[in-house]
Write a protein that holds these residues in place. Structure first.
Motif, mmCIF file in Angstrom:
data_model
loop_
_atom_site.group_PDB
_atom_site.id
_atom_site.type_symbol
_atom_site.label_atom_id
_atom_site.label_comp_id
_atom_site.label_asym_id
_atom_site.label_seq_id
_atom_site.Cartn_x
_atom_site.Cartn_y
_atom_site.Cartn_z
ATOM 1 N N MET C 1 42.452 20.606 14.252
ATOM 2 C CA MET C 1 41.410 21.625 14.117
ATOM 3 C C MET C 1 40.215 21.307 15.014
ATOM 4 N N SER C 2 39.793 22.305 15.689
ATOM 5 C CA SER C 2 38.614 22.137 16.523
ATOM 6 C C SER C 2 37.361 22.274 15.657
ATOM 7 N N SER C 3 36.374 21.461 15.928
ATOM 8 C CA SER C 3 35.111 21.594 15.196
ATOM 9 C C SER C 3 34.182 22.597 15.861
ATOM 10 N N VAL C 4 34.519 23.026 17.078
ATOM 11 C CA VAL C 4 33.740 24.063 17.754
ATOM 12 C C VAL C 4 34.388 25.403 17.415
ATOM 13 N N LYS C 5 33.613 26.280 16.829
ATOM 14 C CA LYS C 5 34.192 27.536 16.343
ATOM 15 C C LYS C 5 34.530 28.475 17.502
ATOM 16 N N LEU C 6 35.727 29.050 17.446
ATOM 17 C CA LEU C 6 36.161 30.014 18.444
ATOM 18 C C LEU C 6 36.385 31.366 17.776
ATOM 19 N N HIS C 7 36.206 32.429 18.554
ATOM 20 C CA HIS C 7 36.277 33.786 18.019
ATOM 21 C C HIS C 7 37.362 34.565 18.750
ATOM 22 N N PRO C 8 38.247 35.233 18.006
ATOM 23 C CA PRO C 8 39.375 35.922 18.650
ATOM 24 C C PRO C 8 38.943 37.184 19.389
ATOM 25 N N MET C 9 39.483 37.336 20.584
ATOM 26 C CA MET C 9 39.195 38.492 21.430
ATOM 27 C C MET C 9 40.514 38.910 22.109
ATOM 28 N N LYS C 10 40.426 39.903 22.957
ATOM 29 C CA LYS C 10 41.581 40.309 23.753
ATOM 30 C C LYS C 10 41.258 40.140 25.230
ATOM 31 N N GLU C 11 42.134 39.468 25.938
ATOM 32 C CA GLU C 11 42.024 39.373 27.393
ATOM 33 C C GLU C 11 42.860 40.484 28.009
ATOM 34 N N VAL C 12 42.253 41.241 28.892
ATOM 35 C CA VAL C 12 42.969 42.324 29.576
ATOM 36 C C VAL C 12 42.934 42.047 31.071
ATOM 37 N N LYS C 13 44.109 42.072 31.692
ATOM 38 C CA LYS C 13 44.211 41.900 33.144
ATOM 39 C C LYS C 13 44.814 43.170 33.725
ATOM 40 N N ILE C 14 44.183 43.686 34.745
ATOM 41 C CA ILE C 14 44.641 44.917 35.375
ATOM 42 C C ILE C 14 44.816 44.643 36.864
ATOM 43 N N ILE C 15 46.016 44.826 37.357
ATOM 44 C CA ILE C 15 46.298 44.625 38.781
ATOM 45 C C ILE C 15 46.493 45.986 39.411
ATOM 46 N N ILE C 16 45.646 46.289 40.383
ATOM 47 C CA ILE C 16 45.701 47.610 41.012
ATOM 48 C C ILE C 16 45.486 47.486 42.514
ATOM 49 N N GLU C 17 45.798 48.550 43.222
ATOM 50 C CA GLU C 17 45.496 48.581 44.651
ATOM 51 C C GLU C 17 43.988 48.673 44.810
ATOM 52 N N GLY C 18 43.495 48.035 45.865
ATOM 53 C CA GLY C 18 42.065 47.902 46.037
ATOM 54 C C GLY C 18 41.290 49.204 46.003
ATOM 55 N N GLU C 19 41.901 50.239 46.506
ATOM 56 C CA GLU C 19 41.187 51.528 46.561
ATOM 57 C C GLU C 19 40.885 52.080 45.169
ATOM 58 N N HIS C 20 41.594 51.585 44.140
ATOM 59 C CA HIS C 20 41.386 52.091 42.786
ATOM 60 C C HIS C 20 40.502 51.185 41.940
ATOM 61 N N LEU C 21 39.954 50.152 42.568
ATOM 62 C CA LEU C 21 39.140 49.196 41.807
ATOM 63 C C LEU C 21 37.995 49.885 41.077
ATOM 64 N N ARG C 22 37.300 50.763 41.771
ATOM 65 C CA ARG C 22 36.140 51.411 41.180
ATOM 66 C C ARG C 22 36.512 52.249 39.940
ATOM 67 N N PHE C 23 37.690 52.888 39.995
ATOM 68 C CA PHE C 23 38.116 53.661 38.819
ATOM 69 C C PHE C 23 38.212 52.744 37.596
ATOM 70 N N VAL C 24 38.816 51.573 37.791
ATOM 71 C CA VAL C 24 39.006 50.645 36.668
ATOM 72 C C VAL C 24 37.666 50.115 36.163
ATOM 73 N N THR C 25 36.807 49.706 37.067
ATOM 74 C CA THR C 25 35.525 49.145 36.606
ATOM 75 C C THR C 25 34.648 50.242 35.988
ATOM 76 N N ASP C 26 34.800 51.487 36.442
ATOM 77 C CA ASP C 26 34.047 52.577 35.800
ATOM 78 C C ASP C 26 34.496 52.761 34.353
ATOM 79 N N VAL C 27 35.795 52.672 34.102
ATOM 80 C CA VAL C 27 36.277 52.757 32.713
ATOM 81 C C VAL C 27 35.688 51.610 31.891
ATOM 82 N N LEU C 28 35.704 50.406 32.443
ATOM 83 C CA LEU C 28 35.159 49.255 31.704
ATOM 84 C C LEU C 28 33.660 49.422 31.466
#
Lengths: 111, 111, 111
Positions: C1-28
């Motif tokens: 057991m770790s004594s440093v408390k950790l909090h559960p989250m979700k990691e999301v990875k999105i691989i896209i063509e560079g031209e669509h980067l802005r669309f993804v970051t706008d959603v985020l």
């Protein structure tokens, strides 16, 4: 609960010296992993003596990371295909649980 | 079920400004993390105001990600070593469950 | 057991063509994901025909990976926001369980 359905897969990351990249991608191609992504601006300090002591942070030429996501039934062929290689060469392999939106994209027509 | 045995570990990813890279790797060296990989072609938009508003996508000079995989018993020393730093500086730390083929490579002779 | 408390989250990875980067970051940005990291020195071979056959390993211009970590309640809005896009374009999205030290940094004041 998410209303968007997710499908469980395995994420495999393989960190190897650049000269061995083709060996790894050939194994993935043979097993018909549906795709992979290669990270090339990386450097590292490894176990077993590769890049001993303090690494050269500018020497990024030699490491690459291959990321692939596959259905669980393809994990064993990938591990079996890469294990002998990783026993002879520097490199690391990590397996994580991941979920995807579209399982059909990760399971080509061969299966 | 895979016939190739995998061993549970913890994957730790630390995203920090480039000038703090050495602090992070020094903590990992001290704890004898067996190795780490550094990703340098990254940029980002963070919480807490670092890169406020719309980031400069070309300004990749300042961020680095350190990836390491360690046995669970080394997780707490790493978190304890980095937590005060992350409370004072920009940066993020993520912990994920990962599996490896060769646990001996991640657990140097000191332990 | 770790004594440093950790909090559960979700990691999301999105691989896209560079031209669509802005669309993804706008959603985020719209969903108020607290931050994201963009990996730009990547290349890949994908499902569905993008980079058919043997990829050009030097052609790294077109792919980007966006990594974000969010509280579970933001996962569904992200998936709903990106799913139609990913059905029309090349790209992949992976979701993993991750833990963080500081949950407040991933849950801005709006929520």
């Amino acid at each position: 609960m998410s209303s968007v359905k997710l499908h469980p897969m395995k994420e495999v990351k393989i960190i190897i010296e650049g000269e061995h990249l083709r060996f790894v991608t050939d194994v993935l191609d043979r097993i018909k992993a549906s795709g992979y992504t290669i990270f090339s601006s990386i450097s590292g300090k490894g176990h077993g003596g590769f890049h001993e002591g303090h690494m050269m942070f500018n020497d990024t030429s030699s490491l690459q990371m291959v990321l692939t996501v596959v259905p669980e039934e393809k994990l064993d062929p990938i591990l079996s295909g890469l294990k002998p290689f990783l026993e002879r060469h520097s490199g690391s392999l990590f397996v994580l649980d991941a979920c995807v939106l579209r399982p059909d994209h990760f399971d080509p027509a061969d299966s």
